[in-house]
Scaffold this active site. Structure first.
Site, PDB file in Angstrom:
ATOM      1  N   ILE A 187       0.803  -1.217   0.000  1.00 32.32           N
ATOM      2  CA  ILE A 187       0.000   0.000   0.000  1.00 32.32           C
ATOM      3  C   ILE A 187       0.840   1.273   0.000  1.00 32.32           C
ATOM      4  O   ILE A 187       0.348   2.344  -0.380  1.00 32.32           O
ATOM      5  CB  ILE A 187      -0.940  -0.005   1.236  1.00 32.32           C
ATOM      6  CG1 ILE A 187      -1.991   1.112   1.141  1.00 32.32           C
ATOM      7  CG2 ILE A 187      -0.146   0.116   2.520  1.00 32.32           C
ATOM      8  CD1 ILE A 187      -2.951   0.983  -0.013  1.00 32.32           C
ATOM      9  N   TYR A 188       2.099   1.194   0.384  1.00 35.72           N
ATOM     10  CA  TYR A 188       2.911   2.408   0.487  1.00 35.72           C
ATOM     11  C   TYR A 188       3.089   3.058  -0.886  1.00 35.72           C
ATOM     12  O   TYR A 188       3.665   2.460  -1.801  1.00 35.72           O
ATOM     13  CB  TYR A 188       4.284   2.101   1.083  1.00 35.72           C
ATOM     14  CG  TYR A 188       4.270   1.634   2.520  1.00 35.72           C
ATOM     15  CD1 TYR A 188       3.156   1.807   3.338  1.00 35.72           C
ATOM     16  CD2 TYR A 188       5.378   1.001   3.064  1.00 35.72           C
ATOM     17  CE1 TYR A 188       3.138   1.373   4.651  1.00 35.72           C
ATOM     18  CE2 TYR A 188       5.375   0.560   4.390  1.00 35.72           C
ATOM     19  CZ  TYR A 188       4.258   0.746   5.173  1.00 35.72           C
ATOM     20  OH  TYR A 188       4.257   0.308   6.476  1.00 35.72           O
ATOM     21  N   SER A 189       2.573   4.278  -0.996  1.00 30.95           N
ATOM     22  CA  SER A 189       2.625   5.038  -2.252  1.00 30.95           C
ATOM     23  C   SER A 189       2.140   4.201  -3.432  1.00 30.95           C
ATOM     24  O   SER A 189       2.736   4.199  -4.512  1.00 30.95           O
ATOM     25  CB  SER A 189       4.037   5.572  -2.510  1.00 30.95           C
ATOM     26  OG  SER A 189       4.386   6.541  -1.550  1.00 30.95           O
TER      27      SER A 189
END
Length: 322
Positions: free
Chosen positions: A59-61
């Site tokens: 999900i990060y960036s």
């Protein structure tokens, strides 16, 4: 750098973990994220300092963190020298396999993460949160199958209630499936509620804690009221702005000034003294953040300092489970 085993497993990790939420394409995530060029010196510093435990998430960036991390491993290190961790749960799209912990989601998202990371396997595959909509047996069997397929070496979990974690471990035990070896829980001088139940459970189960936000999104690394770009734009930091936290930050500042060291070293040293903590996850935006984290390994707080740091804390609701 010091190295230790992750819980009761045989996996050896550095005592400081490189948190990679700070890296990504700002256009696909948050404006304070560092793009590939800006992140390069931090990856290089991590390698120089011997920080071999790197943690990211799908999900990060919107996946761009995994892409940057994968390229950084190939450019600055070697795959066999890095303990690589990522996570699954939060939405990556609109399809039925884009989020959650169903069998379909786990199978779909591990393949997507591996493609972005440019590797055949991750060392640690973690569920980012508990999914109440999916039977724990379905989740644990799917995770076990990921391990048996060679796509992950070990399994970990992240913030949830202790009873939820216990139920998942129990399901694995009953069916002979792969157990969790780590818990990525929120733990800092500003959020100590994990001390009530989770840490006792982790000690009993031989599970290692790899805390996220050990410096409370930087609140414990600077005097109260001092602002940063991330503080102004990261909504997650709002959980640490309550007035009840000001005396805790002041206590950290006082100990740091008396010792002549940065506040970050004091805050991290306090987290590291917990016997269940294996490696706090430090999310750097500057090389100095990693230098301070490694230096904290040599800071031994006295009983009086520990008492002074802990005294201002007041009970509060746990946060970060959603």
């Amino acid at each position: 750098m010091e190295y230790t085993r992750l819980g009761s497993s045989g996996l050896k990790v550095s005592r400081v973990a490189l948190g990679c939420m700070s890296f990504g394409d700002p256009a696909r995530g948050v404006e304070w994220a560092l793009d590939e060029d800006a992140a390069a010196p931090i990856f290089q510093k991590a390698v120089e300092l011997g920080i071999t435990f790197w943690d990211t998430a799908n999900i990060y960036s919107a996946g761009s963190s995994e892409e940057i991390v994968g390229r950084a491993i190939r450019k600055y290190s070697r795959r066999e020298d890095v303990v690589l961790a990522t996570k699954v749960f939060f939405p990556m799209g609109e399809g039925p396999g884009s989020s959650g912990l169903s069998r379909r989601a786990i199978m779909e998202q591990i393949d997507a993460s591996l493609a972005r990371l440019g590797t055949d396997y991750v060392d640690l595959y973690q569920i980012h949160r508990f999914d109440p909509a999916v039977p724990v047996e379905e989740t644990m069997e799917a995770l076990h199958d990921v391990v048996k397929a060679g796509k992950a070496r070990y399994l970990g979990a992240s913030s949830m209630w202790a009873w939820q974690f216990a139920s998942m471990q129990h399901a694995a035990d009953l069916n002979g499936w792969t157990r969790f070896v780590s818990m990525q829980n929120q733990y800092s001088l500003l959020q100590r509620e994990e001390e009530r139940e989770m840490f006792g459970l982790l000690a009993d189960q031989g599970v290692g804690s790899i805390p996220w936000s050990p410096l409370a999104k930087g609140r414990l690394a600077r005097p109260w009221g001092e602002a940063t770009k991330r503080a102004d734009t990261d909504s997650l930091q709002q959980r640490y702005v309550g007035e009840e936290n000001e005396p805790i930050v002041a206590a950290v500042q006082k100990v740091a000034e008396a010792r002549g060291i940065p506040m970050a070293q004091v805050g991290l040293a306090w987290v590291m003294k917990n016997p269940s903590v294996v490696a706090p996850i430090v999310g750097p935006t500057k090389e100095l953040h990693l230098v301070d984290a490694v230096a904290a390994l040599d800071v031994e707080l006295t009983e009086d300092e520990i008492a002074a740091l802990e005294a201002p804390y007041t009970p509060r609701l746990p946060s970060g489970f959603q």
